[in-house]
Design an enzyme around this catalytic site. Sequence first.
Site, PDB file in Angstrom:
ATOM      1  NE  ARG A 231      -4.274  -1.472   0.185  1.00 34.04           N
ATOM      2  CZ  ARG A 231      -4.418  -2.576  -0.511  1.00 34.04           C
ATOM      3  NH1 ARG A 231      -3.418  -2.980  -1.300  1.00 34.04           N
ATOM      4  NH2 ARG A 231      -5.525  -3.291  -0.440  1.00 34.04           N
ATOM      5  CG  HIS A 278      -3.223  -0.181  -6.659  1.00 33.56           C
ATOM      6  ND1 HIS A 278      -3.672   0.448  -5.532  1.00 33.56           N
ATOM      7  CD2 HIS A 278      -3.213  -1.515  -6.366  1.00 33.56           C
ATOM      8  CE1 HIS A 278      -3.940  -0.449  -4.588  1.00 33.56           C
ATOM      9  NE2 HIS A 278      -3.661  -1.644  -5.073  1.00 33.56           N
TER      10      HIS A 278
END
Length: 315
Positions: A231, A278
């Site tokens: 993350r 991502h």
Amino acid sequence: MTAMTPDVWLPFPAEEIEGLPDSFRYRLWDGEDAFPADPADCVFYVTPYMKSPEVTVRPLAAMPAVQVVQTLTAGIDHVLGGLGDLRPGVRLCNAVGVHTASTAELALALVLASLRGIPGMVRGQDREEWRSGFYDALADKSVLIIGYGSIGSAIEDRLVAFECGPVARVARTARAGARGPVHALADLPALLPGADVVILVTPLTEATRGLVGADFLGRMKDGALLVNVARGPVVDTKSLLAEVESGRLRAALDVTDPEPLPAGHPLWHAPNVLITPHVGGSSSAFEPRAKRLLARQLTRFAAGEPLEHTVLITE
């Protein structure tokens, strides 16, 4: 009086998921403005995939009957903000295993592309430049995997074929692993100086937010590569920028902080930084695995059996 059939909210059409039980009425919702039905009738909520936390938690306050919230991600940080709206006893389940192969593949792709200078070669191709020379190989490089769960283990499985050097493993707590010892986070200061490649796969928690800051990066050896498929907020962006702009470290990032990375952000053009948007779990491997998980979970739920991957139960 006939009891009403309870609702299940899915981000996929029910007819596309083989093996769903007949016990429920399935509603399709993937984050659109309009809800597909009254949220009060939902007992099992499967969150939309790759939507903002605001979208994901929006129905929860109107779901008094919900018993299970099922994410399609291994991480749960995007739903935690909405759990306070739920009654006690609601199960939150994640999707461990759904993204394992896909994310492990991308982690290896980022490592190899960065070490072998592929981004520069692509730019050279655009300019018709022949950029020959010597580049780093993964062979013989020491690797440190931080976040040794199912994805971290799958990354190591794939590293074996590349004849890399020693692999060190780190998780929240120390334990014995199938391939060797797994160290605790507290051991990082001693492990970082020996790693040529550091791969982040850890979940985002209060313990890991900002974990990769100035002190962490300062302990990495000159020329080392940092790979983040975890993350964005695990890494302090300002500290990372200082290291890559100086030329001391390299980075390959599938996640960033902020995210999406806005136009004009210095990370876009920082030297020795490779950025992917991502896409660790967003591959052809995702949907079949996600649908199989949902069929298993809902079959278990209909039969009153324990669910897989329960992360917490609301109090």
